[in-house]
Design an enzyme around this catalytic site. Structure first.
Site, mmCIF file in Angstrom:
data_model
loop_
_atom_site.group_PDB
_atom_site.id
_atom_site.type_symbol
_atom_site.label_atom_id
_atom_site.label_comp_id
_atom_site.label_asym_id
_atom_site.label_seq_id
_atom_site.Cartn_x
_atom_site.Cartn_y
_atom_site.Cartn_z
ATOM 1 C CB CYS A 1 -0.852 -0.111 1.348
ATOM 2 S SG CYS A 1 -1.646 1.584 1.420
ATOM 3 C CB CYS B 1 -1.685 -1.849 7.523
ATOM 4 S SG CYS B 1 -3.087 -2.405 6.801
ATOM 5 C CB CYS C 1 -8.364 0.124 1.901
ATOM 6 S SG CYS C 1 -7.763 -0.499 3.385
ATOM 7 C CE1 TYR D 1 -17.980 -7.302 28.762
ATOM 8 C CE2 TYR D 1 -17.681 -9.871 29.484
ATOM 9 C CZ TYR D 1 -17.744 -8.300 29.649
ATOM 10 O OH TYR D 1 -17.255 -7.934 30.880
ATOM 11 C CB CYS E 1 -10.049 -8.214 20.769
ATOM 12 S SG CYS E 1 -10.814 -7.203 21.739
HETATM 13 N N1 SAH Z 1 -19.424 -12.317 20.916
HETATM 14 C C1 SAH Z 1 -19.594 -11.387 19.905
HETATM 15 C C2 SAH Z 1 -19.433 -9.924 20.219
HETATM 16 C C3 SAH Z 1 -18.250 -9.854 20.912
HETATM 17 S S1 SAH Z 1 -17.659 -8.084 20.691
HETATM 18 C C4 SAH Z 1 -19.263 -11.684 18.730
HETATM 19 O O1 SAH Z 1 -18.525 -12.788 18.322
HETATM 20 O O2 SAH Z 1 -19.886 -11.241 17.630
HETATM 21 C C5 SAH Z 1 -18.171 -7.320 22.411
HETATM 22 C C6 SAH Z 1 -19.471 -7.099 22.695
HETATM 23 O O3 SAH Z 1 -19.475 -6.733 23.913
HETATM 24 C C7 SAH Z 1 -20.037 -5.918 21.780
HETATM 25 O O4 SAH Z 1 -21.242 -6.268 21.315
HETATM 26 C C8 SAH Z 1 -20.233 -4.795 23.072
HETATM 27 O O5 SAH Z 1 -21.398 -4.116 22.675
HETATM 28 C C9 SAH Z 1 -20.479 -5.534 24.307
HETATM 29 N N2 SAH Z 1 -20.157 -4.972 25.413
HETATM 30 C C10 SAH Z 1 -19.372 -3.921 25.786
HETATM 31 N N3 SAH Z 1 -19.188 -3.968 27.050
HETATM 32 C C11 SAH Z 1 -20.318 -4.624 27.753
HETATM 33 C C12 SAH Z 1 -20.661 -4.975 29.109
HETATM 34 N N4 SAH Z 1 -20.078 -4.263 30.024
HETATM 35 N N5 SAH Z 1 -21.466 -5.867 29.137
HETATM 36 C C13 SAH Z 1 -22.127 -6.604 28.322
HETATM 37 N N6 SAH Z 1 -21.580 -6.535 27.172
HETATM 38 C C14 SAH Z 1 -20.753 -5.526 26.794
#
Ligand code: SAH
Length: 465
Positions: A73, A82, A164, A305, A419
């Site tokens: 790029c 990146c 990109c 989450y 992550c």
């Molecule tokens: N497991 C899912 C999402 C992971 S990303 C997948 O694989 O698609 C993390 C997620 O946590 C997001 O959707 C975000 O909105 C949520 N999140 C962030 N803080 C949070 C909290 N304190 N309690 C519950 N969910 C939360």
């Protein structure tokens, strides 16, 4: 010798830093050199000198590493997207594995032997053009021309990105069509595009301070030139904040969602909902979570989450029951719809923070156990404690209150999808007093060419003898 700003030095790069930059030492003084690789002999110029460490810019490479690649790029050095384009994909993976191992041992207190040679899932083909989502800021360049691209690292200067190299080609095509329609940089703030790789459905969302005539021009051009676009919407966001999206979405064409397929499940995704960005890796990531969960069909599983319910629904076929918790209301709505779309009847989803909902549920259960009353206040009735808990938090990791609640719910296994290996490791150390130890980990490279690292970790409760 004191290291001074603007001075040039010749150094050997010894190791990777946390973001894939090179680290070298001058008589014990640490220099971080962005764009330099371990093993290289380079000339650098110091850009910032603190007492014990400093930052330097690469001036010339005297002896290159065999891992060095010419970035494909043209704006790789200026664009903040990146960080790793100057290294081979194998070297990128080595950096990520090393980073996970370092974090787990140094911050997580995990023994070297437990993390030696972790499993790795990475790209098996070409590590380019994978992302299914982009948020391009719109602004002007130094010559006051419209600029659409990405922010330069640590600034709000917009670097026009052309096509990109890590985005899906359709996303670039849409961006280029829209860019030509914009003649006033203040009329559109961001172009947000999401593409479902398996179904081809694509949503374009224009983030604007207010509705103006440019929307009609964009609508006409996009719908006539890009057949993949199934949804076009506007997000009205008059405030000047760092948050990209405002609260109000309005459809200009098609539904306010797209649908994608992972494995044999179909998922509806609203623009507010989180969705994994690398469709070539997502199913493998979820398969690894499923493998680590080691379900037999009898288990109660918590998916905390949970976003649009992807992991929980993926696991539901092998579980007795899944309970998902997520803070974004639209994502919870999607999760419930997704259970319906896939005829899954053993999954429930709740909206709120995982720390609040779970600690309240666990607290009420404990009250119940002591015979101290009904669990009336809980968001869900915690009739059965979980056997497996999956957590997939954002980069900041789990709230301490949640760790405490999971600790007292005492599942057999915790599958931690992370992550950020630093917060993963911190949380592993916080789970230890409740009897959990890391059993195994898998580095899952979803973010090709970038410094970001995904890990799936299995924590198992040690039995008291
Ligand atoms: N497991 C899912 C999402 C992971 S990303 C997948 O694989 O698609 C993390 C997620 O946590 C997001 O959707 C975000 O909105 C949520 N999140 C962030 N803080 C949070 C909290 N304190 N309690 C519950 N969910 C939360």
């Amino acid at each position: 010798m004191t290291v001074k700003k603007n001075q040039e030095y010749e150094v050997i790069i010894e190791a990777f830093g946390n973001s894939g930059e090179g680290i070298s030492h001058i008589n014990g003084y640490t220099l971080f050199v962005s764009g330099a690789l371990p093993g290289e002999r380079v000339k650098v110029a110091v850009t910032k000198a603190k007492k014990n460490y400093g930052y330097a810019r690469l001036v010339s490479i005297e002896e290159p590493s065999p891992d060095r690649m010419e970035p494909g790029c043209p704006v790789a050095k200026r664009c903040g997207g990146c960080e790793l384009q100057h290294m081979s994909y194998e070297a990128q993976l080595r950096f990520k594995v090393q980073r996970v191992v370092d974090c787990l041992t140094r911050l997580g207190g995990v023994s070297e032997s437990a993390v030696a040679g972790p499993e790795v899932i990475g790209c098996v083909d070409e590590p380019w053009h994978y992302r299914n989502k982009a948020q391009f800021p719109v602004g002007v360049d130094r010559e006051s021309r419209i600029a659409v691209g990405f922010y330069a690292a640590r600034t709000h200067a917009i670097i026009p990105c052309g096509d990109c190299l890590i985005q899906s080609p359709v996303i670039n095509r849409i961006k280029n069509v829209i860019e030509k329609c914009i003649d006033d940089a203040d009329s559109v703030k961001h172009i947000y595009i999401r593409h479902a790789a398996a179904t081809g459905q694509t949503m374009v969302c224009l983030v604007v301070p207010k509705k103006t005539a440019v929307l009609n021009r964009i609508k006409e051009a996009v719908l006539s030139e890009i057949k993949e676009v199934t949804s076009l919407c506007v997000n009205i966001h008059p405030d000047d904040t760092n948050v990209v999206l405002g609260d109000v979405f309005e459809s200009l064409y098609g539904p306010l969602y797209i649908e994608d397929i992972i494995g044999d499940l179909r998922f509806r995704i609203a623009p507010e909902s989180f969705y994994q960005v690398n469709p070539y890796i997502t199913e493998k990531l979820y398969q690894k979570a499923l493998e680590y969960a080691a379900l037999t069909g009898e288990e109660i599983v918590w998916d905390l989450y949970c976003g649009i319910g992807t992991i929980g629904l993926f696991l539901s076929k092998k579980a007795k029951k899944v309970i998902g918790v997520e803070v974004v209301p639209q994502a919870v709505k999607n999760a419930k719809e997704n259970a319906d779309i896939n005829s899954i009847e053993n999954a429930e989803f709740y909206c709120g923070t995982a720390e609040d909902i779970i600690s309240r549920a666990v607290g009420d259960k404990e009250v119940g156990r002591r015979g101290g009353g009904e669990a009336t206040d809980a968001a869900f009735n915690l009739a059965e404690l979980p056997d497996v808990v999956v957590v997939d938090p954002p980069r900041k990791g789990c709230d301490e209150k949640l760790i405490e609640a999971i600790g007292s719910a005492a599942p057999e296994r915790i599958v931690y999808v992370s992550c950020d290996p630093a917060t993963l490791s911190r949380d592993i150390a916080r789970f230890r007093p409740y009897g959990y130890e890391l059993e195994k980990a898998c580095v899952v490279d979803q973010f090709w060419q970038t410094k970001h690292v995904e890990t799936v970790a299995l924590l198992v409760k040690r039995r008291k003898h």
